[in-house]
Structures are given as structure tokens and as C-alpha cells.
Design an enzyme around this catalytic site. Sequence first.
Site, PDB file in Angstrom:
ATOM      1  CB  SER A 127       8.375  13.843 -27.914  1.00 27.99           C
ATOM      2  OG  SER A 127       6.947  12.604 -28.763  1.00 27.99           O
ATOM      3  NE  ARG A 128       1.562  13.810 -27.617  1.00 33.85           N
ATOM      4  CZ  ARG A 128       0.767  13.659 -28.317  1.00 33.85           C
ATOM      5  NH1 ARG A 128      -0.849  13.600 -28.086  1.00 33.85           N
ATOM      6  NH2 ARG A 128       0.536  13.761 -29.756  1.00 33.85           N
ATOM      7  CG  HIS A 182       0.130  26.450 -28.954  1.00 33.76           C
ATOM      8  ND1 HIS A 182       0.039  26.929 -29.830  1.00 33.76           N
ATOM      9  CD2 HIS A 182       1.407  25.610 -29.905  1.00 33.76           C
ATOM     10  CE1 HIS A 182       0.268  26.493 -30.691  1.00 33.76           C
ATOM     11  NE2 HIS A 182       0.857  25.394 -30.393  1.00 33.76           N
ATOM     12  CE  LYS A 207       2.380  31.229 -37.542  1.00 28.74           C
ATOM     13  NZ  LYS A 207       3.114  29.891 -37.658  1.00 28.74           N
ATOM     14  CG  ASP A 213      -4.640  24.871 -38.148  1.00 26.61           C
ATOM     15  OD1 ASP A 213      -3.407  24.276 -38.990  1.00 26.61           O
ATOM     16  OD2 ASP A 213      -5.209  24.306 -37.444  1.00 26.61           O
TER      17      ASP A 213
END
Length: 335
Positions: A36-37, A79, A97, A178
Site C-alpha cells: 500500500s502507500r 493503474h 478494470k 466504473d
Amino acid sequence: MGGTVRWGVLATGGMAAAFTTDLMRMPDAEVVAVASRTAASAEAFAGRFGIPRAYGSWDALAADEDVDVVYVATPHAAHRAAAGLCLEAGKAVLCEKPFTMNAREAEELVALARERGLFLMEAMWMYCGPVIRRLTELVAGGAVGEVRSVHADFGLVGPADPGHRLRDPAVGGGALLDLGVYPVSFAHLLLGEPDRVSAHALLSPEGVDLNTGMLLGWDSGATALLSCSIVADTPLTASVSGTEGRIEFSHGFYRPEGFTLHRRGREPEGFTVAGRRDSLQHEAAEVMRCLRAGETESPLVPLDGTLAVMRTLDAVRDRVGVRYPADAEGAVTRA
């Protein structure tokens, strides 16, 4: 590659949790690392799922030699950067996606994967499910004749707060990326890339699409009428009509339990498949099959098809006037 496939998970949100949960039910898959960040987020996720290694940076996961393939589940604005980092490090990648924010970013990732000879696939789980695979077999076998019309919708009443990500252009907000990616991908699966694209949308004050209708056309005369919305609770249905019959999906076409085939002069035929309709294991199994077979692209979710879908999404945004900061040449979002 034989035996257990070792997965790394990049991100710790809802999709990462759902995918990890399904992976851990598969005897031939092992989640060995998460990133994660922030270290705190990665450590919390690792503790929740019993993952042995947690990294507070994407780079550390990409450099982990024990990881065979990385599942990228960041917000879609990141992404391109996340998948690109992993490919640069020599990792196979399954990327959520919508694949990227636009076709340019998608082309960059595909070119990188092909140049390096690495596996890359969009996580279009709909394509990998047994019901949709049965649909494509029937259509290819002429069950409805020549396909002339496709209908599909995906809408829900989303958050009204202008500060939510669905309302933020910087992270690809709006209904199209989305939700609209599903009906567009459904039409592409059956008819390929359209020759013409028309669209109309209701835009938010921030400039994202709230309610979008699309009409796609092919030189063959086939059409697709598609819609997506974050301000309307639509039926989530789909149909495929041809010269000899039609196939209808009830609620939840993107994760169907089954469908009904109607043909002239015959009784309707119902097709169902046992098992969870929302399982992500089908796409994970396809990734692992490809890795073991030494394939760098999946025939179920081919990269050329992903590129075609992204070009169509770009065309829709162009028609309705939605533009993201990522559309600027050279823009890559890492956060």
C-alpha cells in the site's frame, strides 16, 4: 510454472479484499505479499488475511522475488503507474478494470508487456465466468443466427457528495469508467470494436458523467444500445438478438446465474451454472492457467480487446465532453 502460484496484492481497498478472499479459497494459489502507500495500511491488510509480508511502498512489492504475479487493485487513475512499475520489475500483472484512464495509457502498458514478454491481463471477470463463456459458445455456434442487436445497462444511485471519488475527474470519476465498462465490454465480446460511436450524457458540475447513453454501430448493420448511471437504479439487464433468436439476461448480467435462449418455433431454454456468480476465482484460475502454459496473453481477455474497449470509452467521453487530467500527454498518476 507449476504448483502453487504466488500472488502479490497491490492496494488494500474493497476489491483487493474481495480478490484476496477468493484467492485464499484456491488450493493452488498463495498470497505472499501486499503493498500500500502506507505501511500501516499494508500491515493491517496483511494481519487480516494472514499474509506474510507487508510493504509500505509499491516498489518493494515489485522487487519481491517470491511474487509470481501482481494483482493491481488501486483506484483506476493509478493503474498505469502501478501496473507499469510491476512490468518494469519483470512481474506478470492482472490489472483491475477499467484497465487505464484512456487508450493511450492502455497502449503503453500493452507495449511494455509485449516488449518484455510478460503476462498482462485486464481483470474483466465477466469474460471468465462460466455463464458468459457459455453465451459466447452458443452465439459462435449460430444459436441466435447473425447478431443484429445488443442491449445492456448498468446503473445505481451513487454517492451525492461532490467530494466522493465518483464525482472527481482527477481519479476518473463518473458512471462510464466504473460501470459503463461492463456494457461496453459485453457488446465488444459479441460484436468487436464498433465502426461508429454516438453518446449523450448528463454531466455533473465537476465535469464527470452521471447518466450516459451510448449507441454503437457496425458496418454489418448491427447496433448496441448501452447505458450507465450513478443517478438511476437501472435493471442491470442485457440481451443479444439475432436473425434466428435472442438471449436474455435478467438482473446482474455482469455476474449472471444464467440466461434464457429464445428461438423461433421452440420453447425457451434456460441455461444456468452452479456456484457463486460473484466469484473472482474464475479470472484468477485463468491467470494461473496462462502462467503455467507460458502464455503472455489470455484468449478469454485478449489485450487487443482491452485496447478496443478503451478506444470506445475514449470515443464516448469525446462525444459527451468528459476530459480527465490524465488525458494530458505524458500524465501518469501514482497516488
